[in-house]
Each structure stands twice: as C-alpha cells, then as structure tokens.
Design an enzyme around this catalytic site. Structure first.
Site, short mmCIF file in Angstrom:
data_model
loop_
_atom_site.label_atom_id
_atom_site.label_comp_id
_atom_site.label_asym_id
_atom_site.label_seq_id
_atom_site.Cartn_x
_atom_site.Cartn_y
_atom_site.Cartn_z
N HIS A 274 10.88 -32.05 -2.99
CA HIS A 274 9.42 -31.96 -2.97
C HIS A 274 8.99 -30.72 -2.16
O HIS A 274 8.22 -29.88 -2.65
CB HIS A 274 8.84 -33.24 -2.35
CG HIS A 274 7.35 -33.23 -2.22
ND1 HIS A 274 6.53 -33.90 -3.11
CD2 HIS A 274 6.52 -32.66 -1.32
CE1 HIS A 274 5.27 -33.73 -2.75
NE2 HIS A 274 5.24 -32.98 -1.66
N GLU A 275 9.49 -30.62 -0.95
CA GLU A 275 9.07 -29.51 -0.08
C GLU A 275 9.56 -28.17 -0.64
O GLU A 275 8.89 -27.15 -0.47
CB GLU A 275 9.56 -29.73 1.35
CG GLU A 275 9.04 -31.02 2.03
CD GLU A 275 7.53 -31.21 1.97
OE1 GLU A 275 6.80 -30.20 1.90
OE2 GLU A 275 7.07 -32.38 1.98
N HIS A 278 6.94 -26.76 -2.88
CA HIS A 278 5.88 -26.06 -2.15
C HIS A 278 6.35 -24.65 -1.77
O HIS A 278 5.62 -23.67 -1.93
CB HIS A 278 5.54 -26.81 -0.85
CG HIS A 278 4.69 -28.04 -1.05
ND1 HIS A 278 3.45 -27.98 -1.62
CD2 HIS A 278 4.90 -29.34 -0.72
CE1 HIS A 278 2.92 -29.22 -1.64
NE2 HIS A 278 3.78 -30.06 -1.10
N GLU A 304 0.34 -29.25 -4.55
CA GLU A 304 0.99 -30.54 -4.81
C GLU A 304 1.52 -30.59 -6.25
O GLU A 304 2.50 -31.28 -6.53
CB GLU A 304 0.02 -31.68 -4.51
CG GLU A 304 0.65 -33.04 -4.28
CD GLU A 304 1.54 -33.16 -3.04
OE1 GLU A 304 1.61 -32.20 -2.23
OE2 GLU A 304 2.19 -34.20 -2.89
MG MG Z 1 3.33 -32.20 -0.61
#
Ligand code: MG
Length: 510
Positions: A274-275, A278, A304
């Site tokens: 997830h990170e 980003h 997101e």
């Molecule tokens: Mg996030």
C-alpha cells in the site's frame, strides 16, 4: 525547465524554492518523529515544526509575493500564452494562500492547541475505554470545525457547511458529490456482502491469521516484494512505525513504513505494498516539476487511488499472489503446508470488522459512510457529540451486522477527529473507487491486468501507464479535471463495483 517559460512564473518559482526547502525539512522532521526520534523529543520537535510552518506562511503571505502572483494571474490565466503547468502553479498557490488568509492566526493557534490536547485525551480515553473523558474535547473540536467551515466558506458558493471541510482535502468535491457517491454504492455493496455471507466458502477467521513470524525475516520478505514491484532502494527507504505511512521528501527520496505485529503476516505485507503505491506516485512525477508547488500528487483521493491500486487490485489479485507465494514460502516456513487457494482466501478474507483499518475491500466503505454521515450531521448541528456512541452502534449494526462492545473498538478507534481532520475520511473511499476506474482504463488501453502480470515486464508496463496518465503531471490539474483527462468521463463508482463483483463471485462461488 522548459515547462515554465513565462518570466513571472520563473520569478514565482524561484521565490517558492524557499517554501519548498522549509517543507522538505518539515517532512524530514515529521518522518523522523514517527520513526527514530526518542520519545522525549516530541515536545520540542512539535515546536520546531510549528515555527517552520509559520515561517512558511509568512513567506507565502509576503505582500510583494502576493502582488507578483496577482500580476501573473492576470497576465496568464486570461490569455492563451500560459501552459497547463503554469496555470497549475498559479491555481495551487492561490488556493493555499486563500486558505491561509481566510483563517485568522488566532483561530489557527486555538485549533492547534485544542487538537493537541484532544489527541492526548483521546489516547487516554481510548486506553481506558471511557468516552465521557473525550466528549468535552470533541465538542470543542466540533465547534472549531464549524468555525473553520464558516471562515472557509466566505466568497464560495458552498451549499452545506461541511462543503468547505471536504474541499480542503479533495478540491472541488462537496457534500452533494460524496452524498451521491455513497448513496450509489450502499445498496450494491450490501447485496455483494450478502452474497458473500451466504456462500459456502464464507469464513470469519483463517488459521494463517494466527501463524507467527520473525520480524527480521518478515522485513527481508517485504524488501523482496518491493524489489519485485520495481522499487529502487536508492530512492526509497522502508522503515517501521506503529501506523504505516508514506512521505516524499523530493522526487528522488521517498520514505515508507510498515509494521510488524509478530502474527498475521498479511497485515505487514499489504501495508508495505500500500505505502509503496503512494511512494511510486511521488517518485514518478516529472523531474521538471522539482521544487515547484506541483509536487506531491493531486489530492488525498488520488493518492489513495495509487496505494489501493497496488495493495488490492494488483497485490491481492490471484496472479500476483501466485507469483509471490514461492518467495513467501522461502521465508515463512508455515506457509508450506497451505495450498494456493487457501492462501488466496486468506489474502481476500471478507468479514465484518469493527475496526476500519482492518476492514476488507468490500466492507471498508461502510466504515467510511458511517464517518461521513456522522461528520456531516455534527457539522450541520443535527447530531450532538453525546449521541455519537449510540448512533455509531445502530449504524454499524445496520450496515454490517456488528456492534462494538467497547468505545475503543467503536467511536474512539480513529485519531482523525481528535486531530481536527473533518472531511478527510471520504477521500479513502473515493480513492478506492478511483483505483477501479484506473483498472478499467488500463484494461482498455493496455490489456488485461492478469495477463499483463503474467508477463515478465507487466509490472513495468502498468507503472509506465500510471506515470504517463497520472503521475507525471503532479498536481497540475484538479481531481475532477484529471478524472476526465484520464478516462474521458466523470467519476463513476461502476468500474470498482464491477471489479468487486467479478473478483468475489469467483472467490466465493456465486
Ligand atoms: Mg494510504
């Protein structure tokens, strides 16, 4: 910098570099405080960051600079001589400055003090499971949020007091937009959740959640997965924090964190992916936008949409899981006794959860709807803070059929309200549904994602598409403009709903 040719823009950007530099070190200070700083350093670090912030504001509000901006705006916006990047610089700076000018410094200070106290009280209230303890602080924060909305609504055509708060996090998105969005996904998600619950494959716990791992082994594994995703460790750091996060210091320096809780390895693995999503966004912005206000991505929702794309649409897809299972088995010996189907089910477990951050792809949005509805009512004054726990329980029961037995697993679970972050939550769902739009667009323009993932350079191909269509522009366009630019259409929740239906009907056999 060929993108910025107008002399006034050049002058603006040169001056802006001081703001960028201060921001650069604020991010570093913030990253350090959440990773390596000894705990006792917190107070002084807080003061240092606040001082840098006010210096940044002073520089941005310098009358000479404001004059320069006004002149540039007059010259550029109404004529055809400016390009999108130049217009983007003006729009973003104007927006930042407008917010700074609308909020009196006495108010900003009052909010900072109140939020600081509220966060400390919230932590204690959560630990002691005592809502009453937090109630007065939250009432204060809600009053301040109403005031903030009033200040920010001046000269705007907002229709609801909550609009101004939402617009801060997602430019151009107001209550009506989110209301419409949530109204359109509530029923389909409830129906999908019902189908999953009625399936003979439905389970609410999985043995893999209980398997324990060694933290150092897990870290090596996370690094291997990041390498598989094309991470360049000359530009990316992976560290540890209690809540995973991502910060970019520059176009060539992104920092992500994950967490290790000794069991349930998927939590650590998917937080890392997830990170990474980003970080990839921040690192793939066009190098020409270095030191400009256009860095850092369009909005919270857009950011997101990148993290969730990699975590869920790629990371939890069966082709990707098949690809990584052999690597996982090298490090996590217990996995060797599990079949692929079992592992895939673990990675895509749908079940009602009381805790938002632990929720799956399907039920997650009920948590966000709940917070959206409560925030809206608190801000318009139709709901009292004292009524929160009761309505929280009722809505959780209505949406996913579970009720918290404690405040800590209910109304006290998130830090956002104590920190004065009203209007933030909806961007989580928006981002997720945007990731569905990107998936559909990739399938249309590049090819079937599972097929791409089977190819050796498939991940690179997907990343290149994201760079060309989204990342390289930085924050040049607003989120609504960018959705149009990428897909030729306005925002629609349909692609993500289709994705969920397709994926979970296969997994759960209905
Ligand atoms: Mg996030």
């Amino acid at each position: 910098m060929t993108k910025f040719e107008h002399p006034k823009i050049k002058e603006i950007l040169e001056y802006y570099q001081i703001v960028w530099a201060l921001g650069h070190f604020s991010i570093l200070g913030n990253w350090d405080s959440r990773t390596y700083m000894p705990i006792a350093g917190a107070e002084e670090r807080g003061v240092a960051l606040a001082k840098i912030d006010s210096l940044k504001q002073k520089i941005l509000l310098d009358p000479e600079f404001l004059k320069l901006l006004d002149e540039a705006e007059k010259e550029l916006v109404n004529k055809e001589i400016a390009n999108d990047y130049e217009r983007g610089v003006i729009r973003l700076l104007k927006r930042t400055i407008e917010i700074l000018q609308k909020l009196p410094s006495s108010f900003v200070e009052e909010l900072a003090i109140a939020a600081n106290k509220a966060q400390m009280v919230w932590e204690k209230a959560k630990a002691e499971d005592d809502f009453k303890l937090f109630q007065t602080e939250l009432e204060k924060i809600v009053e301040l949020m109403k005031q903030q909305a009033t200040y920010l609504s001046v000269d705007k055509n907002y229709r609801h007091p909550y609009d101004a708060l939402l617009d801060q996090y997602e430019e151009g998105w107001i209550t009506e937009d989110f209301q419409q969005f949530f109204d359109s996904i509530r029923r389909p998600l409830q129906e999908l959740f019902q189908s999953i619950k009625s399936s003979s494959n439905y389970i609410t716990t999985h043995p893999l959640e209980e398997e324990t791992y060694d933290r150092n082994v897990m870290e090596k594994l996370n690094r291997d997965i990041l390498l598989l995703l094309g991470a360049d460790f000359d530009k990316l750091r992976l560290d540890v924090s209690s809540h995973p996060f991502s910060e970019a210091l520059s176009l060539n320096d992104a920092r992500i964190t994950t967490r290790y809780r000794d069991r349930n390895f998927g939590e650590s693995l998917f937080a890392t992916i997830h990170e990474f999503g980003h970080a990839l966004y921040d690192l793939q912005v066009d190098q020409d936008l270095k030191y400009t206000p256009l860095l850092g991505g369009i909005s919270y929702g857009f950011h997101e949409s990148q993290s969730r794309f990699w975590e869920n649409i790629i990371g939890r897809s069966s082709v990707f899981l098949e690809k990584i299972l052999p690597i996982l088995k090298e490090y996590l010996v217990f996995l060797r006794k599990y079949e692929f189907e079992d592992f895939a089910r673990y990675a895509n477990l749908v079940r009602p959860s009381l805790i938002r951050v632990e929720a799956d792809e399907v039920t997650y949005h009920f948590h966000i709807m709940l917070r959206f509805e409560l925030e809206k009512q608190l801000i318009e004054g139709s709901l009292k803070v004292s009524e929160l726990p009761q309505i929280w329980s009722a809505k959780m029961k209505e949406y996913i059929g579970v009720e918290p037995k404690s405040y800590a697993t209910g109304v006290l679970q998130d830090i956002h309200w104590s920190a004065g972050l009203f209007g933030y939550f909806p961007t989580y769902s928006l981002g997720t549904f945007l990731s569905g739009m990107w998936r559909a667009q990739i399938q249309k323009e590049v090819g079937d994602i599972p097929e791409l993932l089977k190819q050796e350079n498939g991940i690179t191909t997907i990343q290149q598409w994201l760079k060309d269509k989204i990342h390289k522009f930085g924050a040049t366009y607003t989120s609504k403009e960018m959705i149009q630019k990428i897909t030729g259409k306005d925002f629609s929740p349909a692609p993500f709903l289709d994705y969920l239906q397709e994926k979970y009907s296969k997994l759960y056999g209905f």
